[in-house]
Scaffold this motif. Structure first.
Motif, PDB file in Angstrom:
ATOM      1  N   GLY A 216       0.792  -1.225   0.000  1.00  0.00           N
ATOM      2  CA  GLY A 216       0.000   0.000   0.000  1.00  0.00           C
ATOM      3  C   GLY A 216       0.823   1.273   0.000  1.00  0.00           C
ATOM      4  O   GLY A 216       0.276   2.375   0.115  1.00  0.00           O
ATOM      5  N   VAL A 217       2.141   1.134  -0.140  1.00  0.00           N
ATOM      6  CA  VAL A 217       3.031   2.297  -0.049  1.00  0.00           C
ATOM      7  C   VAL A 217       3.510   2.711  -1.438  1.00  0.00           C
ATOM      8  O   VAL A 217       3.972   1.870  -2.214  1.00  0.00           O
ATOM      9  N   GLU A 218       3.393   3.999  -1.754  1.00  0.00           N
ATOM     10  CA  GLU A 218       3.943   4.520  -3.009  1.00  0.00           C
ATOM     11  C   GLU A 218       5.462   4.541  -2.897  1.00  0.00           C
ATOM     12  O   GLU A 218       6.008   5.110  -1.940  1.00  0.00           O
ATOM     13  N   ILE A 219       6.148   3.936  -3.867  1.00  0.00           N
ATOM     14  CA  ILE A 219       7.605   3.810  -3.769  1.00  0.00           C
ATOM     15  C   ILE A 219       8.288   4.368  -5.010  1.00  0.00           C
ATOM     16  O   ILE A 219       7.848   4.126  -6.141  1.00  0.00           O
ATOM     17  N   VAL A 220       9.353   5.120  -4.783  1.00  0.00           N
ATOM     18  CA  VAL A 220      10.239   5.568  -5.852  1.00  0.00           C
ATOM     19  C   VAL A 220      11.628   5.008  -5.559  1.00  0.00           C
ATOM     20  O   VAL A 220      12.138   5.143  -4.443  1.00  0.00           O
ATOM     21  N   ILE A 221      12.220   4.357  -6.556  1.00  0.00           N
ATOM     22  CA  ILE A 221      13.599   3.879  -6.431  1.00  0.00           C
ATOM     23  C   ILE A 221      14.496   4.855  -7.179  1.00  0.00           C
ATOM     24  O   ILE A 221      14.367   5.024  -8.396  1.00  0.00           O
ATOM     25  N   MET A 222      15.355   5.527  -6.441  1.00  0.00           N
ATOM     26  CA  MET A 222      16.255   6.521  -7.022  1.00  0.00           C
ATOM     27  C   MET A 222      17.671   5.974  -7.018  1.00  0.00           C
ATOM     28  O   MET A 222      18.191   5.593  -5.970  1.00  0.00           O
ATOM     29  N   ASP A 223      18.281   5.885  -8.193  1.00  0.00           N
ATOM     30  CA  ASP A 223      19.666   5.435  -8.229  1.00  0.00           C
ATOM     31  C   ASP A 223      20.432   6.104  -9.357  1.00  0.00           C
ATOM     32  O   ASP A 223      19.874   6.872 -10.141  1.00  0.00           O
ATOM     33  N   VAL A 224      21.731   5.818  -9.396  1.00  0.00           N
ATOM     34  CA  VAL A 224      22.630   6.484 -10.343  1.00  0.00           C
ATOM     35  C   VAL A 224      23.150   5.455 -11.353  1.00  0.00           C
ATOM     36  O   VAL A 224      23.188   4.253 -11.076  1.00  0.00           O
ATOM     37  N   PHE A 225      23.528   5.950 -12.511  1.00  0.00           N
ATOM     38  CA  PHE A 225      24.071   5.068 -13.547  1.00  0.00           C
ATOM     39  C   PHE A 225      25.592   4.946 -13.484  1.00  0.00           C
ATOM     40  O   PHE A 225      26.177   4.114 -14.158  1.00  0.00           O
ATOM     41  N   ASP A 226      26.231   5.811 -12.676  1.00  0.00           N
ATOM     42  CA  ASP A 226      27.693   5.701 -12.563  1.00  0.00           C
ATOM     43  C   ASP A 226      28.064   4.841 -11.349  1.00  0.00           C
ATOM     44  O   ASP A 226      27.208   4.204 -10.755  1.00  0.00           O
ATOM     45  N   ASP A 227      29.330   4.823 -11.001  1.00  0.00           N
ATOM     46  CA  ASP A 227      29.801   3.938  -9.930  1.00  0.00           C
ATOM     47  C   ASP A 227      29.286   4.369  -8.563  1.00  0.00           C
ATOM     48  O   ASP A 227      29.325   5.551  -8.216  1.00  0.00           O
ATOM     49  N   CYS A 228      28.818   3.388  -7.803  1.00  0.00           N
ATOM     50  CA  CYS A 228      28.483   3.626  -6.402  1.00  0.00           C
ATOM     51  C   CYS A 228      28.729   2.318  -5.655  1.00  0.00           C
ATOM     52  O   CYS A 228      29.145   1.326  -6.244  1.00  0.00           O
ATOM     53  N   ALA A 229      28.480   2.318  -4.354  1.00  0.00           N
ATOM     54  CA  ALA A 229      28.806   1.154  -3.535  1.00  0.00           C
ATOM     55  C   ALA A 229      27.964  -0.076  -3.888  1.00  0.00           C
ATOM     56  O   ALA A 229      28.356  -1.202  -3.601  1.00  0.00           O
ATOM     57  N   LEU A 230      26.802   0.144  -4.506  1.00  0.00           N
ATOM     58  CA  LEU A 230      25.921  -0.967  -4.845  1.00  0.00           C
ATOM     59  C   LEU A 230      26.152  -1.428  -6.280  1.00  0.00           C
ATOM     60  O   LEU A 230      26.252  -0.616  -7.200  1.00  0.00           O
ATOM     61  N   SER A 231      26.206  -2.724  -6.473  1.00  0.00           N
ATOM     62  CA  SER A 231      26.416  -3.273  -7.814  1.00  0.00           C
ATOM     63  C   SER A 231      25.133  -3.179  -8.632  1.00  0.00           C
ATOM     64  O   SER A 231      24.036  -3.000  -8.090  1.00  0.00           O
ATOM     65  N   GLN A 232      25.279  -3.318  -9.942  1.00  0.00           N
ATOM     66  CA  GLN A 232      24.111  -3.319 -10.826  1.00  0.00           C
ATOM     67  C   GLN A 232      23.181  -4.480 -10.476  1.00  0.00           C
ATOM     68  O   GLN A 232      21.955  -4.360 -10.556  1.00  0.00           O
ATOM     69  N   GLU A 233      23.756  -5.587 -10.046  1.00  0.00           N
ATOM     70  CA  GLU A 233      22.947  -6.753  -9.674  1.00  0.00           C
ATOM     71  C   GLU A 233      22.030  -6.428  -8.494  1.00  0.00           C
ATOM     72  O   GLU A 233      20.855  -6.813  -8.477  1.00  0.00           O
ATOM     73  N   VAL A 234      22.567  -5.703  -7.510  1.00  0.00           N
ATOM     74  CA  VAL A 234      21.765  -5.320  -6.349  1.00  0.00           C
ATOM     75  C   VAL A 234      20.641  -4.387  -6.776  1.00  0.00           C
ATOM     76  O   VAL A 234      19.500  -4.506  -6.318  1.00  0.00           O
ATOM     77  N   ARG A 235      20.936  -3.475  -7.687  1.00  0.00           N
ATOM     78  CA  ARG A 235      19.903  -2.556  -8.173  1.00  0.00           C
ATOM     79  C   ARG A 235      18.794  -3.315  -8.897  1.00  0.00           C
ATOM     80  O   ARG A 235      17.603  -3.023  -8.725  1.00  0.00           O
ATOM     81  N   GLU A 236      19.192  -4.278  -9.716  1.00  0.00           N
ATOM     82  CA  GLU A 236      18.201  -5.085 -10.440  1.00  0.00           C
ATOM     83  C   GLU A 236      17.312  -5.852  -9.470  1.00  0.00           C
ATOM     84  O   GLU A 236      16.109  -6.007  -9.710  1.00  0.00           O
ATOM     85  N   GLU A 237      17.895  -6.324  -8.386  1.00  0.00           N
ATOM     86  CA  GLU A 237      17.102  -7.045  -7.383  1.00  0.00           C
ATOM     87  C   GLU A 237      16.072  -6.115  -6.732  1.00  0.00           C
ATOM     88  O   GLU A 237      14.958  -6.544  -6.407  1.00  0.00           O
ATOM     89  N   MET A 238      16.454  -4.858  -6.527  1.00  0.00           N
ATOM     90  CA  MET A 238      15.496  -3.880  -5.984  1.00  0.00           C
ATOM     91  C   MET A 238      14.316  -3.699  -6.935  1.00  0.00           C
ATOM     92  O   MET A 238      13.164  -3.626  -6.512  1.00  0.00           O
TER      93      MET A 238
END
Length: 302
Positions: A216-238
């Motif tokens: 029931g919660v409105e969610i926005v996932i905000m992330d960056v396309f350059d390097d950060c501490a989280l891998s692309q795989e982790v972002r895809e899982e989100m």
């Protein structure tokens, strides 16, 4: 000293927005630190939760900009909690002390994980209207520290700081991103051993979010396309975890886009909050004659 710490904008924030301390637990050593900007009449504000390395004032660029647009925004810094239940109970007591029934949460990294866990914890009696999850994660096993997490409380502060700084790439050429890292390192240096150990324990203990409890919660996932501490795989899982969430992508921004790309981040936040403008969960002040359902109301506020 970082350029951000030395900037007129940051100095203006520190001189114009008072820092408050609140104790909501029986243990009076557990102090919440907060900055509250914008119209106090707003009953469903945006609350910002910092990453493990940050303090409440890392969101000063959001606070100055969004409060000037009529949005109430509160940045908080959590006291020492060692379990997720302790944090969620403490945060619930904080909202009660501030007389806030429901809030919007902007959480960065660990702050994003805590925001999700609080929404999950209160799902039977919801306290969260929406979530903006910036460079966030939904399970802690990605850090591969679940076995060590129970021992963080006894590790030296220097060791814990090196753990955090291992995720910071300071060789970057982008001046805004590089300075955002310098600023966060200064904030990290201001944390004592117990503060940092408790945050890293929450960050790395064996824990995950049950996404079905956030339906029931409105969610926005905000992330960056350059390097950060989280891998692309982790972002895809989100994305898989929240298939109906809106996405706010920044081309660049690093680990701390709210510092390095504040204009873009603030626009994304405003666009998201706008959908609540004519509801009881508006984070923005509306003149009395323009409030929905009032005698003088004639359509859109804007």
């Amino acid at each position: 000293m970082s350029e951000t710490q030395n900037s007129a904008e940051y100095q203006s924030f520190r001189s114009s927005v008072p820092q408050k301390k609140l104790v909501v637990d029986d243990d009076d050593r557990k102090e919440w630190t907060l900055y509250d900007c914008g119209p106090r009449s707003v009953r469903c504000p945006l609350i910002c939760l910092p990453p493990a390395s940050g303090s409440a004032d890392v969101f000063f660029k959001q606070m100055l900009s969004l409060s000037s647009a009529g949005i109430r925004i509160i940045a908080v810094e959590y006291p020492i909690y060692w379990t997720m239940r302790e944090f969620c109970e403490g945060f619930k007591r904080l909202l009660d002390a501030l007389q806030l029934d429901k809030v919007h949460l902007f959480g960065a990294s660990l702050g994003g994980f805590l925001a999700q866990k609080f929404a999950e914890y209160t799902h039977k009696s919801p306290r969260v209207a929406s979530l903006i999850l910036c460079n966030a994660f939904y399970e802690t096993s990605i850090f591969q520290q679940t076995n060590s997490a129970p021992t963080f409380w006894m590790m030296p502060a220097l060791f814990l700081k090196k753990m955090v700084m291992g995720n910071f790439d300071r060789r970057l050429t982008d001046p805004e991103i590089a300075d955002s890292i310098d600023f966060m390192v200064e904030k990290l240096d201001g944390l004592n051993q117990q503060d940092l150990a408790s945050r890293l324990t929450l960050n790395c203990m064996n824990c995950y979010v049950e996404p079905q409890k956030l339906n029931g919660v409105e969610i926005v996932i905000m992330d960056v396309f350059d390097d950060c501490a989280l891998s692309q795989e982790v972002r895809e899982e989100m994305y898989k975890c929240y298939p109906n969430a809106k996405r706010a992508h920044l081309k660049t921004g690093g680990n701390f886009p709210y510092l390095s790309r504040p204009l873009e981040v603030n626009i994304f936040i405003q666009v998201h909050l706008k959908i609540f403008d004519e509801t009881q969960y508006s984070a923005k002040y509306v003149e009395p004659e323009e409030r929905p359902g009032s005698a003088g109301s004639v359509g859109s506020v804007e």
